[in-house]
Scaffold this motif. Structure first.
Motif: not given
Length: 561
Positions: A400, A402-403, A405, A465-466
């Motif tokens: 995804h 976020k990952q 990034f 983020v995660l």
């Protein structure tokens, strides 16, 4: 005559003793002077300072273990900068380096234990299940970054005023700046909290370093005076040759060590011998690769993987515990030493004086290099991740945004490999020029900025983020056996076409499984091949007395590569 001769001899004998004692005294003084010259006082002082700083790093790292903004790499780097500044003040601005940065010291003594331990401790099933993804990011991604940085340097540097660099220099800069700092990356990511990201970024980092060095060496071998259409093909051919031969050499040495230890069984007489043989053969693989002008990083990394899969299971229980902790300790000390080394060498005033560049020029060159690093990494992380998402069928297998990034951000750090390659290209006596010195100082600025800024922000960024401390957004598909895994196994065992009367249909069925589920199918057939042919010859789990712990930890106990 006999008496007179004896008398004369007795008369001169005391003088002879006096003379010989004087000679022996002079010889002792000369011997002492040789010892003093051999044990150089400045070298002893430098070593004392470095070992004291290593102890301080360990203590400070322990105190900052729970701090999310700091890690041991940043601590060692800042401590090295402070120590270099103190030495610079004590010597009144003459020179700050106690030990001059040496490529031989880095590539021959410090880097091998780090890379070998990374391969030895890796969770093999998770690594190889993501192997195709790791290769895409580590090889094709590095090549994309290499091309973008090389083109950007060639176009922008001329506008800044750096015009004396050759085409080989521009390509070399592309390879230098494409090398990520896998050491610092491993310290800011957690294998337990973010296992998928750790597996991808860790694997990409190791393959990236090897690919960057292979690209750098390939650039050095090309003749740029006779450039034609075959130059690109020669570069690709050299790269592929170094890639596959280095990997094959590491696997061969690892298998040889497993066969020797399994056949001779050193543990029945001495556990020290089997432990020493593992260390020496691992280091021998790296030296052989360098001797044959191959990639020592790839060689020793895959040697570590093979040794953990076969050789480690052939030694005694005490040797297993010893090797596991000894390899980790050597790697830890080497990592800390490298960042101390880089921090102290950064304040070597001689390099900054040789560059003769103004603050504005130095800032422009450094900013350009770091901006190209940002663009070069983004140019392959996001496109490759989205291409993989289109291919993946399961939602849990997708990477995804976020990952993506975090993968982009965590790979921005540059470290000792970048500095060592920069010294190799620009620090030779044949190339003493202000612009060569400018390239070295600009590289140091990029390394310091990326390690301190990006490294300190990565942990808080992952948490923000995660949301690691909440329910994960994406299940870790590398840890759990999915329904697809079971379906492949059931199809393989229950397919009536597997009978001897219809073997072509069985092969067709296996081929369809390979196309539809390549990773699972390859892993399944590898396990069958490993159990039937490899382990009986080279040893491994199940064929020797089993100990509940493995180099990859108890969590990997139920799954082996």
């Amino acid at each position: 005559m006999q008496t007179q001769s004896n008398l004369n001899y007795r008369e001169i004998k005391p003088r002879s003793n006096y003379h010989s004692s004087s000679i022996s005294h002079l010889e002792e003084q000369n011997h002492a002077n040789i010892i003093l010259s051999f044990l150089n006082t400045s070298t002893v002082i430098a070593l004392c300072v470095f070992f004291a700083l290593l102890c301080a790093c360990i203590i400070i790292g322990h105190l900052l273990e729970e701090n999310r903004w700091a890690n041991e790499s940043i601590t060692a780097l800042l401590l090295g900068l402070c120590a270099g500044g103190v030495v610079l003040l004590v010597r009144k601005g003459e020179s700050s380096h106690l030990l001059k940065f040496s490529e031989d010291l880095f590539f021959l003594y410090l880097l091998p234990p780090i890379i070998f331990n990374a391969g030895f401790q890796v969770k093999k099933k998770r690594f190889f299940k993501n192997f195709s993804t790791i290769l895409l990011f580590g090889i094709f991604g590095t090549v994309i970054s290499f091309c973008i940085i090389s083109l950007g340097v060639f176009w922008i540097f001329r506008k800044i005023g750096v015009k004396s660099l050759s085409l080989k220099d521009h390509l070399a800069i592309g390879a230098i700046m494409s090398a990520t700092d896998s050491v610092c990356t491993l310290q800011v990511l957690s294998q337990d909290e973010t296992p998928f990201l750790y597996s991808i970024v860790f694997g990409e980092g190791v393959v990236n370093d090897a690919t960057s060095i292979v690209l750098f060496n390939s650039v050095q071998t090309l003749d740029f005076h006779n450039i034609d259409g075959l130059t690109v093909l020669k570069l690709i051919g050299t790269f592929l040759y170094l890639l596959f031969t280095s990997t094959a050499l590491g696997i061969a040495v690892g298998l040889l060590s497993a066969f020797i230890i399994k056949t001779l069984y050193f543990g029945r007489h001495s556990t020290d011998r089997e432990f020493a043989l593992m260390i020496l053969m691992a280091y021998l693989s790296y030296l052989l690769a360098e001797l044959l002008n191959l990639s020592g990083i790839l060689t020793v990394f895959f040697c570590g993987i093979v040794m953990s899969h076969y050789t480690w299971h052939n030694v005694t229980e005490s040797s297993r515990i010893t090797t596991k902790h000894a390899f980790a300790t050597m790697s830890f000390i080497a990592e800390t030493f490298i960042f101390l080394y880089v921090g102290m060498d950064a304040l070597d005033i001689d390099k900054w004086r040789e560059s003769k560049a103004s603050a504005g020029t130095s800032a422009a060159v450094s900013s350009t290099l770091f901006a190209l690093v940002l663009v070069g990494r983004a140019a392959f992380v996001f496109p490759i991740a989205n291409i993989l998402n289109c291919v993946q069928k399961r939602e849990s297998s997708k990477i995804h945004f976020k990952q993506q990034f975090i993968m982009w951000w965590a790979g921005l750090m540059r470290g000792a490999v970048t500095i060592a390659l920069s010294y190799n290209q620009f620090a030779s006596y044949m190339r003493r020029s202000p612009e060569s010195a400018l390239m070295i100082t600009s590289t140091i600025i990029v390394v310091l900025f990326s390690t301190i800024v990006c490294g300190s922000v990565t942990k808080p960024l992952i948490e923000a983020v995660l949301l690691r401390h909440r329910k994960p957004m994406v299940s870790d598909f590398t840890d759990n056996v999915s329904l697809e895994d079971f379906s492949v196994l059931l199809l393989e065992s229950a397919d009536p076409n597997n009978s001897n009367n219809n073997q072509p249909a069985g092969r067709a069925s296996s081929f369809r499984l390979l196309i539809s589920h390549p990773t699972t199918t390859v892993h399944y057939f590898w396990r069958k091949f490993d159990d039937r042919f490899m382990r009986p010859m080279f040893g491994g789990r199940g064929l020797v007395p089993f100990v509940p712990s493995t180099p990859t930890g108890a969590a990997d106990e139920s799954s082996s590569a």
